[in-house]
Write an enzyme that holds these catalytic residues in place. Structure first.
Site, short mmCIF file in Angstrom:
data_model
loop_
_atom_site.label_atom_id
_atom_site.label_comp_id
_atom_site.label_asym_id
_atom_site.label_seq_id
_atom_site.Cartn_x
_atom_site.Cartn_y
_atom_site.Cartn_z
CD GLN A 22 -2.98 -1.04 2.42
OE1 GLN A 22 -2.58 -1.59 3.39
NE2 GLN A 22 -3.86 -0.29 2.26
NE ARG A 79 -0.60 -4.97 11.94
CZ ARG A 79 -1.46 -4.71 11.06
NH1 ARG A 79 -2.37 -3.85 10.83
NH2 ARG A 79 -1.56 -6.11 10.49
CG HIS A 123 -1.03 -6.15 5.17
ND1 HIS A 123 -1.13 -5.41 6.36
CD2 HIS A 123 -2.25 -5.73 4.36
CE1 HIS A 123 -2.55 -4.77 6.40
NE2 HIS A 123 -2.71 -5.03 5.14
CG ASN A 167 -3.45 -7.38 7.93
OD1 ASN A 167 -3.84 -7.00 8.87
ND2 ASN A 167 -4.47 -7.28 6.96
CD GLU A 168 -8.07 -7.16 8.01
OE1 GLU A 168 -8.18 -7.24 6.78
OE2 GLU A 168 -8.14 -6.16 8.90
CG ASN A 295 -6.59 -5.28 11.80
OD1 ASN A 295 -5.74 -4.86 12.82
ND2 ASN A 295 -6.21 -5.63 10.66
CE1 TYR A 297 -9.51 -1.67 9.84
CE2 TYR A 297 -10.20 0.67 9.48
CZ TYR A 297 -8.99 -0.45 9.50
OH TYR A 297 -7.73 -0.35 9.31
CD GLU A 347 -5.26 -2.89 9.44
OE1 GLU A 347 -6.15 -2.48 9.09
OE2 GLU A 347 -4.28 -3.66 9.25
CD1 TRP A 394 -5.92 2.11 7.39
CD2 TRP A 394 -4.16 0.82 7.94
NE1 TRP A 394 -5.61 1.63 6.24
CE2 TRP A 394 -4.31 0.84 6.45
CE3 TRP A 394 -3.25 0.11 8.74
CZ2 TRP A 394 -3.59 0.26 5.83
CZ3 TRP A 394 -2.41 -0.56 7.63
CH2 TRP A 394 -2.39 -0.32 6.27
CD GLU A 401 -8.44 0.77 1.68
OE1 GLU A 401 -7.57 1.04 2.43
OE2 GLU A 401 -9.20 -0.28 1.78
CD1 TRP A 402 -6.45 -2.99 1.16
CD2 TRP A 402 -5.09 -3.79 -0.38
NE1 TRP A 402 -5.37 -3.02 1.69
CE2 TRP A 402 -4.44 -3.84 0.82
CE3 TRP A 402 -4.13 -4.41 -1.30
CZ2 TRP A 402 -3.16 -4.52 1.06
CZ3 TRP A 402 -3.05 -4.88 -0.80
CH2 TRP A 402 -2.57 -5.01 0.17
O1 IDE Z 1 -9.71 -0.70 4.30
C1 IDE Z 1 -8.73 0.02 5.33
C2 IDE Z 1 -7.79 -1.30 5.88
C3 IDE Z 1 -6.87 -1.62 4.75
O2 IDE Z 1 -6.20 -0.67 4.19
C4 IDE Z 1 -5.87 -2.57 5.26
O3 IDE Z 1 -4.79 -3.05 4.39
C5 IDE Z 1 -6.32 -3.89 5.94
O4 IDE Z 1 -5.57 -4.56 6.72
C6 IDE Z 1 -7.70 -3.51 6.42
N1 IDE Z 1 -8.74 -4.45 6.85
C7 IDE Z 1 -9.74 -3.64 7.18
C8 IDE Z 1 -10.91 -4.51 7.74
N2 IDE Z 1 -11.59 -5.48 6.81
C9 IDE Z 1 -11.77 -5.20 5.55
C10 IDE Z 1 -13.19 -5.49 5.24
C11 IDE Z 1 -13.71 -5.42 4.02
C12 IDE Z 1 -12.70 -5.12 2.85
C13 IDE Z 1 -11.59 -4.80 3.35
C14 IDE Z 1 -11.08 -5.08 4.65
C15 IDE Z 1 -9.73 -2.39 6.72
N3 IDE Z 1 -8.55 -2.30 6.30
#
Ligand code: IDE
Length: 441
Positions: A22, A79, A123, A167-168, A295, A297, A347, A394, A401-402
Protein backbone atom coordinates in the site's frame (compact mmCIF):
# COMPACT_ATOMS: atom_id res chain seq x y z
CA UNK A 1 -11.29 16.27 31.85
CA UNK A 2 -11.18 15.48 28.11
CA UNK A 3 -9.94 12.06 27.18
CA UNK A 4 -6.16 11.91 27.38
CA UNK A 5 -3.53 9.21 27.30
CA UNK A 6 -3.30 9.58 31.06
CA UNK A 7 -6.65 7.82 31.38
CA UNK A 8 -4.95 4.75 29.91
CA UNK A 9 -2.38 2.54 31.69
CA UNK A 10 1.00 4.27 31.61
CA UNK A 11 2.50 1.45 29.50
CA UNK A 12 -0.33 1.43 26.95
CA UNK A 13 1.27 1.39 23.49
CA UNK A 14 0.24 4.00 20.91
CA UNK A 15 1.23 3.46 17.30
CA UNK A 16 0.29 3.72 13.67
CA UNK A 17 0.23 1.13 10.90
CA UNK A 18 0.83 0.60 7.18
CA UNK A 19 1.40 -2.29 4.76
CA UNK A 20 4.10 -2.89 2.16
CA UNK A 21 2.06 -3.01 -1.05
CA UNK A 22 0.00 0.00 0.00
CA UNK A 23 2.87 2.45 0.57
CA UNK A 24 6.24 1.24 -0.74
CA UNK A 25 6.10 1.59 -4.53
CA UNK A 26 9.47 0.62 -6.10
CA UNK A 27 7.61 -2.37 -7.48
CA UNK A 28 10.43 -3.32 -9.86
CA UNK A 29 13.41 -2.25 -7.79
CA UNK A 30 16.20 -4.08 -5.99
CA UNK A 31 15.12 -7.54 -7.02
CA UNK A 32 11.43 -7.42 -6.11
CA UNK A 33 9.29 -9.63 -8.36
CA UNK A 34 5.50 -9.36 -8.94
CA UNK A 35 2.97 -10.22 -6.27
CA UNK A 36 -0.61 -11.31 -6.84
CA UNK A 37 -1.62 -7.67 -6.30
CA UNK A 38 0.59 -6.49 -9.16
CA UNK A 39 -1.17 -9.06 -11.32
CA UNK A 40 -4.62 -8.15 -9.96
CA UNK A 41 -4.08 -4.42 -10.63
CA UNK A 42 -3.22 -5.22 -14.25
CA UNK A 43 -6.58 -6.96 -14.77
CA UNK A 44 -9.02 -4.40 -16.22
CA UNK A 45 -11.84 -3.41 -13.89
CA UNK A 46 -10.35 -4.84 -10.70
CA UNK A 47 -9.23 -1.49 -9.24
CA UNK A 48 -11.85 1.27 -9.24
CA UNK A 49 -9.48 4.01 -10.42
CA UNK A 50 -7.34 1.73 -12.58
CA UNK A 51 -4.27 2.35 -10.41
CA UNK A 52 -1.57 0.04 -9.04
CA UNK A 53 1.21 -0.13 -6.47
CA UNK A 54 4.11 0.74 -8.79
CA UNK A 55 4.75 4.07 -7.01
CA UNK A 56 2.15 4.35 -4.20
CA UNK A 57 3.59 6.67 -1.52
CA UNK A 58 7.17 6.04 -2.75
CA UNK A 59 7.91 4.99 0.83
CA UNK A 60 10.72 2.76 -0.41
CA UNK A 61 12.69 5.94 -1.14
CA UNK A 62 11.08 8.30 1.42
CA UNK A 63 11.07 6.01 4.46
CA UNK A 64 13.36 8.24 6.54
CA UNK A 65 11.03 11.24 6.10
CA UNK A 66 8.08 9.02 7.00
CA UNK A 67 9.76 7.72 10.15
CA UNK A 68 10.48 11.35 11.10
CA UNK A 69 6.75 12.02 10.79
CA UNK A 70 5.93 9.14 13.17
CA UNK A 71 8.46 10.47 15.66
CA UNK A 72 7.14 14.04 15.35
CA UNK A 73 3.67 12.86 16.39
CA UNK A 74 4.99 11.26 19.57
CA UNK A 75 3.93 7.75 18.55
CA UNK A 76 6.04 5.01 20.14
CA UNK A 77 5.27 2.11 17.81
CA UNK A 78 4.96 1.43 14.09
CA UNK A 79 3.29 -1.58 12.55
CA UNK A 80 4.41 -2.35 9.02
CA UNK A 81 4.50 -5.39 6.77
CA UNK A 82 7.35 -7.12 4.97
CA UNK A 83 6.98 -7.78 1.24
CA UNK A 84 7.65 -11.48 0.62
CA UNK A 85 8.32 -10.63 -3.07
CA UNK A 86 11.33 -8.55 -1.92
CA UNK A 87 12.74 -11.23 0.41
CA UNK A 88 12.30 -14.45 -1.59
CA UNK A 89 11.07 -13.04 -4.92
CA UNK A 90 10.12 -16.40 -6.46
CA UNK A 91 8.40 -17.47 -3.22
CA UNK A 92 10.81 -20.29 -2.47
CA UNK A 93 14.56 -20.67 -2.89
CA UNK A 94 16.92 -17.77 -3.44
CA UNK A 95 16.99 -14.99 -0.87
CA UNK A 96 17.24 -11.40 -2.14
CA UNK A 97 19.67 -9.69 0.24
CA UNK A 98 18.74 -6.22 -1.06
CA UNK A 99 15.19 -6.85 0.11
CA UNK A 100 16.33 -7.86 3.59
CA UNK A 101 18.68 -4.87 3.67
CA UNK A 102 15.78 -2.44 3.15
CA UNK A 103 13.87 -3.72 6.18
CA UNK A 104 17.07 -3.97 8.20
CA UNK A 105 17.64 -0.25 7.63
CA UNK A 106 13.99 0.50 8.35
CA UNK A 107 14.08 -1.34 11.69
CA UNK A 108 17.30 0.39 12.71
CA UNK A 109 15.82 3.74 11.65
CA UNK A 110 12.79 3.16 13.88
CA UNK A 111 14.90 2.14 16.85
CA UNK A 112 17.15 5.20 16.35
CA UNK A 113 13.99 7.33 16.64
CA UNK A 114 12.74 5.58 19.75
CA UNK A 115 9.92 3.86 17.85
CA UNK A 116 9.15 0.16 18.40
CA UNK A 117 9.08 -1.91 15.16
CA UNK A 118 6.09 -4.27 14.91
CA UNK A 119 6.21 -6.55 11.87
CA UNK A 120 3.42 -8.21 9.92
CA UNK A 121 4.96 -11.00 7.86
CA UNK A 122 2.10 -11.25 5.38
CA UNK A 123 -0.21 -8.42 4.41
CA UNK A 124 -1.58 -9.91 1.17
CA UNK A 125 1.32 -9.56 -1.32
CA UNK A 126 1.94 -13.21 -2.19
CA UNK A 127 4.72 -13.81 -4.78
CA UNK A 128 2.97 -14.43 -8.10
CA UNK A 129 5.14 -17.48 -8.76
CA UNK A 130 3.48 -19.20 -5.80
CA UNK A 131 0.03 -18.28 -7.09
CA UNK A 132 1.07 -19.88 -10.38
CA UNK A 133 1.47 -23.08 -8.33
CA UNK A 134 -1.95 -22.77 -6.67
CA UNK A 135 -1.18 -20.08 -4.13
CA UNK A 136 -2.78 -20.57 -0.70
CA UNK A 137 -5.04 -23.30 -2.11
CA UNK A 138 -1.86 -25.37 -2.31
CA UNK A 139 -0.81 -26.73 1.08
CA UNK A 140 2.84 -26.39 0.03
CA UNK A 141 2.51 -22.60 0.27
CA UNK A 142 2.10 -22.94 4.04
CA UNK A 143 5.55 -24.51 4.21
CA UNK A 144 7.02 -21.88 1.90
CA UNK A 145 5.61 -19.22 4.23
CA UNK A 146 7.29 -20.78 7.26
CA UNK A 147 10.63 -20.75 5.41
CA UNK A 148 10.12 -17.09 4.45
CA UNK A 149 9.15 -16.15 8.01
CA UNK A 150 12.27 -17.79 9.40
CA UNK A 151 14.49 -15.88 6.92
CA UNK A 152 12.99 -12.54 7.98
CA UNK A 153 13.15 -13.22 11.71
CA UNK A 154 16.70 -14.54 11.48
CA UNK A 155 17.77 -11.21 9.97
CA UNK A 156 15.64 -8.76 11.99
CA UNK A 157 15.75 -10.74 15.23
CA UNK A 158 14.45 -9.28 18.42
CA UNK A 159 15.03 -5.72 17.33
CA UNK A 160 11.43 -6.30 16.24
CA UNK A 161 9.10 -6.11 19.22
CA UNK A 162 6.41 -8.33 17.70
CA UNK A 163 5.91 -10.53 14.67
CA UNK A 164 2.39 -11.16 13.40
CA UNK A 165 2.21 -14.03 10.95
CA UNK A 166 -0.84 -12.84 9.00
CA UNK A 167 -2.97 -9.80 8.51
CA UNK A 168 -6.64 -10.78 8.31
CA UNK A 169 -6.99 -14.41 7.16
CA UNK A 170 -10.67 -13.62 6.45
CA UNK A 171 -9.62 -11.16 3.75
CA UNK A 172 -6.96 -13.49 2.33
CA UNK A 173 -9.45 -16.38 2.12
CA UNK A 174 -13.09 -15.27 1.91
CA UNK A 175 -12.81 -11.73 0.49
CA UNK A 176 -10.19 -12.85 -2.04
CA UNK A 177 -11.41 -16.33 -3.03
CA UNK A 178 -15.17 -16.50 -2.32
CA UNK A 179 -16.34 -12.91 -2.72
CA UNK A 180 -13.55 -12.16 -5.19
CA UNK A 181 -13.01 -8.44 -4.50
CA UNK A 182 -9.33 -8.91 -3.63
CA UNK A 183 -6.46 -10.74 -5.32
CA UNK A 184 -6.52 -13.33 -6.83
CA UNK A 185 -10.24 -12.56 -7.35
CA UNK A 186 -11.74 -16.07 -7.28
CA UNK A 187 -15.37 -16.85 -6.44
CA UNK A 188 -15.14 -20.36 -5.10
CA UNK A 189 -16.14 -21.19 -1.50
CA UNK A 190 -14.31 -24.53 -1.46
CA UNK A 191 -11.14 -22.76 -2.60
CA UNK A 192 -11.66 -20.03 0.03
CA UNK A 193 -12.02 -22.54 2.88
CA UNK A 194 -8.94 -24.44 1.70
CA UNK A 195 -7.05 -21.12 1.71
CA UNK A 196 -8.27 -20.34 5.22
CA UNK A 197 -7.12 -23.71 6.49
CA UNK A 198 -3.71 -23.41 4.87
CA UNK A 199 -3.31 -19.98 6.46
CA UNK A 200 -4.08 -21.51 9.87
CA UNK A 201 -1.54 -24.24 9.13
CA UNK A 202 1.02 -21.70 7.90
CA UNK A 203 0.53 -19.65 11.06
CA UNK A 204 1.36 -22.73 13.15
CA UNK A 205 4.32 -23.77 11.05
CA UNK A 206 5.77 -20.28 11.17
CA UNK A 207 5.20 -19.99 14.93
CA UNK A 208 7.23 -23.19 15.44
CA UNK A 209 10.08 -21.83 13.30
CA UNK A 210 10.08 -18.46 15.05
CA UNK A 211 9.90 -20.03 18.53
CA UNK A 212 12.98 -22.08 17.61
CA UNK A 213 14.91 -18.81 17.18
CA UNK A 214 14.38 -18.01 20.88
CA UNK A 215 13.50 -14.41 20.18
CA UNK A 216 12.25 -12.04 22.86
CA UNK A 217 9.75 -10.70 20.30
CA UNK A 218 6.04 -11.30 20.91
CA UNK A 219 4.51 -13.68 18.34
CA UNK A 220 0.90 -13.54 17.21
CA UNK A 221 -1.61 -12.98 14.44
CA UNK A 222 -3.93 -10.16 13.33
CA UNK A 223 -7.63 -10.82 12.71
CA UNK A 224 -10.25 -8.45 11.39
CA UNK A 225 -13.24 -8.95 13.64
CA UNK A 226 -16.68 -7.50 13.06
CA UNK A 227 -19.27 -7.87 15.82
CA UNK A 228 -22.65 -8.86 14.36
CA UNK A 229 -25.80 -7.21 15.76
CA UNK A 230 -29.28 -8.57 14.86
CA UNK A 231 -31.51 -5.79 13.48
CA UNK A 232 -34.34 -6.96 15.73
CA UNK A 233 -34.77 -9.51 18.47
CA UNK A 234 -36.67 -11.89 16.24
CA UNK A 235 -35.33 -15.36 15.71
CA UNK A 236 -34.52 -14.91 12.02
CA UNK A 237 -32.33 -11.88 12.71
CA UNK A 238 -30.62 -13.50 15.69
CA UNK A 239 -29.90 -16.62 13.64
CA UNK A 240 -28.53 -14.54 10.78
CA UNK A 241 -26.29 -12.58 13.17
CA UNK A 242 -24.96 -15.79 14.73
CA UNK A 243 -24.16 -17.10 11.25
CA UNK A 244 -22.39 -13.86 10.30
CA UNK A 245 -20.37 -13.96 13.51
CA UNK A 246 -19.49 -17.60 12.92
CA UNK A 247 -18.38 -17.17 9.32
CA UNK A 248 -16.60 -13.87 9.82
CA UNK A 249 -15.13 -14.18 13.29
CA UNK A 250 -15.26 -17.64 14.90
CA UNK A 251 -14.05 -19.49 11.78
CA UNK A 252 -10.73 -17.72 12.36
CA UNK A 253 -10.69 -17.19 16.13
CA UNK A 254 -11.48 -20.79 17.08
CA UNK A 255 -8.71 -22.63 15.15
CA UNK A 256 -6.14 -20.19 16.56
CA UNK A 257 -7.40 -19.95 20.14
CA UNK A 258 -9.34 -23.22 20.59
CA UNK A 259 -7.73 -25.61 18.07
CA UNK A 260 -11.04 -26.37 16.36
CA UNK A 261 -13.43 -25.06 13.73
CA UNK A 262 -16.78 -23.90 15.08
CA UNK A 263 -19.17 -26.86 14.83
CA UNK A 264 -22.24 -24.84 13.81
CA UNK A 265 -20.43 -23.30 10.85
CA UNK A 266 -18.71 -26.57 9.92
CA UNK A 267 -22.19 -28.11 9.61
CA UNK A 268 -23.54 -25.03 7.84
CA UNK A 269 -20.89 -25.18 5.12
CA UNK A 270 -21.34 -28.89 4.43
CA UNK A 271 -18.99 -31.58 3.19
CA UNK A 272 -18.78 -30.32 -0.41
CA UNK A 273 -16.73 -27.26 0.50
CA UNK A 274 -15.04 -28.16 3.79
CA UNK A 275 -11.22 -28.13 3.92
CA UNK A 276 -9.01 -31.19 4.21
CA UNK A 277 -7.81 -30.98 7.81
CA UNK A 278 -4.91 -33.38 8.41
CA UNK A 279 -4.00 -34.82 11.83
CA UNK A 280 -1.90 -32.29 13.72
CA UNK A 281 -2.92 -29.27 11.67
CA UNK A 282 -5.09 -27.69 14.34
CA UNK A 283 -2.66 -28.51 17.12
CA UNK A 284 -0.04 -26.56 15.13
CA UNK A 285 -2.47 -23.71 14.42
CA UNK A 286 -3.49 -23.33 18.06
CA UNK A 287 -0.03 -23.15 19.59
CA UNK A 288 0.07 -20.45 22.27
CA UNK A 289 0.52 -16.90 20.98
CA UNK A 290 1.81 -13.91 22.90
CA UNK A 291 -0.69 -11.47 21.40
CA UNK A 292 -3.78 -11.25 19.26
CA UNK A 293 -4.08 -8.23 16.98
CA UNK A 294 -7.64 -7.05 16.39
CA UNK A 295 -8.53 -4.89 13.40
CA UNK A 296 -11.82 -3.14 14.10
CA UNK A 297 -13.59 -0.70 11.78
CA UNK A 298 -17.30 -1.15 12.27
CA UNK A 299 -20.06 -3.58 13.16
CA UNK A 300 -22.31 -5.74 11.03
CA UNK A 301 -26.00 -4.79 11.32
CA UNK A 302 -27.69 -8.07 10.36
CA UNK A 303 -31.29 -8.27 9.15
CA UNK A 304 -32.91 -11.35 7.64
CA UNK A 305 -35.69 -9.12 6.37
CA UNK A 306 -33.65 -6.37 4.75
CA UNK A 307 -34.08 -3.83 7.57
CA UNK A 308 -31.57 -1.00 7.25
CA UNK A 309 -29.91 1.36 9.71
CA UNK A 310 -31.93 4.42 10.65
CA UNK A 311 -31.77 7.86 9.09
CA UNK A 312 -28.96 9.88 10.62
CA UNK A 313 -26.57 6.97 10.95
CA UNK A 314 -22.99 8.17 10.40
CA UNK A 315 -20.85 6.50 7.74
CA UNK A 316 -17.24 6.84 6.64
CA UNK A 317 -16.22 7.28 3.00
CA UNK A 318 -16.10 3.49 2.72
CA UNK A 319 -19.82 3.34 3.59
CA UNK A 320 -18.95 1.71 6.93
CA UNK A 321 -21.13 2.71 9.87
CA UNK A 322 -19.35 4.71 12.56
CA UNK A 323 -20.07 2.55 15.62
CA UNK A 324 -17.44 2.98 18.34
CA UNK A 325 -19.44 0.99 20.89
CA UNK A 326 -18.86 -2.07 18.75
CA UNK A 327 -15.18 -1.99 19.66
CA UNK A 328 -15.85 -2.24 23.39
CA UNK A 329 -18.54 -4.88 22.85
CA UNK A 330 -16.21 -6.92 20.66
CA UNK A 331 -13.30 -6.82 23.10
CA UNK A 332 -15.51 -7.64 26.10
CA UNK A 333 -16.98 -10.59 24.19
CA UNK A 334 -13.52 -11.89 23.28
CA UNK A 335 -12.55 -11.65 26.95
CA UNK A 336 -15.69 -13.59 27.92
CA UNK A 337 -15.49 -16.32 25.29
CA UNK A 338 -11.76 -17.00 24.85
CA UNK A 339 -8.57 -17.56 26.83
CA UNK A 340 -6.85 -14.41 25.60
CA UNK A 341 -3.20 -13.41 25.30
CA UNK A 342 -2.41 -9.68 25.26
CA UNK A 343 -4.68 -7.85 22.84
CA UNK A 344 -3.69 -4.97 20.58
CA UNK A 345 -5.98 -2.97 18.36
CA UNK A 346 -3.71 -3.33 15.35
CA UNK A 347 -5.96 -1.29 13.06
CA UNK A 348 -8.70 1.24 13.61
CA UNK A 349 -9.30 4.31 11.47
CA UNK A 350 -11.53 5.87 8.86
CA UNK A 351 -11.56 7.07 5.28
CA UNK A 352 -12.92 10.52 4.56
CA UNK A 353 -12.71 12.63 1.37
CA UNK A 354 -9.85 14.77 2.66
CA UNK A 355 -8.64 17.81 0.74
CA UNK A 356 -5.81 20.26 1.35
CA UNK A 357 -7.49 23.60 2.15
CA UNK A 358 -6.33 27.00 0.96
CA UNK A 359 -4.47 27.40 4.25
CA UNK A 360 -2.42 24.35 3.32
CA UNK A 361 -3.95 22.24 6.09
CA UNK A 362 -6.26 19.22 6.03
CA UNK A 363 -9.17 19.87 8.36
CA UNK A 364 -10.34 16.28 8.86
CA UNK A 365 -12.55 16.90 11.90
CA UNK A 366 -14.62 13.77 11.24
CA UNK A 367 -11.55 11.60 11.53
CA UNK A 368 -10.55 13.26 14.79
CA UNK A 369 -14.05 12.60 16.14
CA UNK A 370 -13.88 8.99 14.91
CA UNK A 371 -10.57 8.41 16.67
CA UNK A 372 -11.63 10.12 19.90
CA UNK A 373 -14.78 8.00 20.12
CA UNK A 374 -12.90 4.76 19.43
CA UNK A 375 -10.19 5.64 21.94
CA UNK A 376 -12.95 6.08 24.52
CA UNK A 377 -14.43 2.71 23.59
CA UNK A 378 -11.00 1.12 23.94
CA UNK A 379 -10.66 2.70 27.38
CA UNK A 380 -14.08 1.33 28.36
CA UNK A 381 -12.79 -2.14 27.44
CA UNK A 382 -9.60 -1.67 29.47
CA UNK A 383 -11.69 -0.55 32.44
CA UNK A 384 -13.87 -3.66 31.96
CA UNK A 385 -10.76 -5.79 32.51
CA UNK A 386 -9.91 -6.63 28.89
CA UNK A 387 -6.14 -7.25 28.49
CA UNK A 388 -5.82 -4.53 25.85
CA UNK A 389 -2.22 -3.33 25.66
CA UNK A 390 -2.08 -0.98 22.70
CA UNK A 391 -3.69 0.72 19.74
CA UNK A 392 -2.40 1.35 16.21
CA UNK A 393 -4.13 3.98 14.08
CA UNK A 394 -4.80 2.95 10.49
CA UNK A 395 -3.06 4.54 8.72
CA UNK A 396 0.04 6.72 8.90
CA UNK A 397 -0.29 7.78 5.27
CA UNK A 398 -3.02 7.98 2.68
CA UNK A 399 -2.18 4.94 0.56
CA UNK A 400 -3.28 2.35 -2.01
CA UNK A 401 -6.65 1.18 -0.68
CA UNK A 402 -6.77 -2.13 -2.52
CA UNK A 403 -9.75 -2.38 -4.91
CA UNK A 404 -10.46 1.32 -4.33
CA UNK A 405 -6.99 2.37 -5.47
CA UNK A 406 -6.10 5.87 -4.29
CA UNK A 407 -9.71 7.05 -4.12
CA UNK A 408 -10.02 6.45 -0.37
CA UNK A 409 -7.90 8.28 2.16
CA UNK A 410 -7.28 6.61 5.56
CA UNK A 411 -4.13 8.50 6.49
CA UNK A 412 -3.56 10.84 9.39
CA UNK A 413 -1.00 12.29 6.98
CA UNK A 414 -2.22 13.42 3.57
CA UNK A 415 -0.27 12.38 0.47
CA UNK A 416 -0.37 14.38 -2.75
CA UNK A 417 0.41 11.54 -5.16
CA UNK A 418 1.39 13.96 -7.96
CA UNK A 419 4.18 15.45 -5.84
CA UNK A 420 4.49 12.94 -2.96
CA UNK A 421 4.14 15.89 -0.57
CA UNK A 422 3.10 14.82 2.91
CA UNK A 423 0.73 17.10 4.88
CA UNK A 424 0.04 16.31 8.54
CA UNK A 425 -3.75 16.37 8.93
CA UNK A 426 -5.57 18.00 11.85
CA UNK A 427 -6.33 14.52 13.20
CA UNK A 428 -2.59 13.84 13.50
CA UNK A 429 -2.09 17.14 15.27
CA UNK A 430 -4.89 16.20 17.66
CA UNK A 431 -3.27 12.79 18.18
CA UNK A 432 0.07 14.44 18.91
CA UNK A 433 -1.56 16.59 21.57
CA UNK A 434 -3.47 13.61 22.97
CA UNK A 435 -0.17 11.77 23.36
CA UNK A 436 1.68 14.65 24.94
CA UNK A 437 2.03 14.11 28.69
CA UNK A 438 2.33 17.47 30.43
CA UNK A 439 5.76 17.86 32.02
CA UNK A 440 5.41 18.43 35.77
CA UNK A 441 5.84 22.12 36.70
O1 IDE B 1 -9.70 -0.77 4.38
C1 IDE B 1 -8.84 -0.15 5.27
C2 IDE B 1 -7.81 -1.16 5.78
C3 IDE B 1 -6.84 -1.63 4.70
O2 IDE B 1 -6.21 -0.53 4.09
C4 IDE B 1 -5.81 -2.56 5.37
O3 IDE B 1 -4.78 -2.95 4.49
C5 IDE B 1 -6.49 -3.83 5.87
O4 IDE B 1 -5.70 -4.48 6.86
C6 IDE B 1 -7.87 -3.54 6.38
N1 IDE B 1 -8.70 -4.42 6.89
C7 IDE B 1 -9.86 -3.79 7.11
C8 IDE B 1 -11.08 -4.44 7.65
N2 IDE B 1 -11.41 -5.54 6.82
C9 IDE B 1 -11.93 -5.37 5.54
C10 IDE B 1 -13.26 -5.57 5.31
C11 IDE B 1 -13.76 -5.43 4.04
C12 IDE B 1 -12.94 -5.09 2.99
C13 IDE B 1 -11.58 -4.89 3.23
C14 IDE B 1 -11.08 -5.02 4.52
C15 IDE B 1 -9.75 -2.49 6.75
N3 IDE B 1 -8.49 -2.35 6.32
Amino acid sequence: MPLSRQHFPSNFLWGTATASFQIEGAAHEDGRLPSIWDTFCAEPGRISDGSNGDVACDHYHRWEQDLDLIQSLGLSAYRFSIAWPRIIPTGTGAINEAGLDFYDRLVDGLIARGIQPHVTLYHWDLPQTLQDRGGWENRDTAYAFADYAAVVAARLGDRVKSYATFNEPWCVSILSNEIGHHAPGKQDRKAALAVAHHLHLAHGLALSRLRALNLTSQLGIVLNLTPAYPATDNEADRTAATLADGKGNRWFLDPILKGQYPHDIWEHYGAEVLPNVLPGDLELASQPIDFLGVNYYSRAFVSAGGKTLPEGTEYTDMGWEVYPEGLRDLLVRLHRDYQLPDLYITENGAAYPDVVSEDGQVHDGERTQYLQRHFQSALDAVQAGVPLKGYFVWSLLDNFEWAFGYSKRFGIVHVDYATQKRTVKDSALWLRDFLRVPTPA
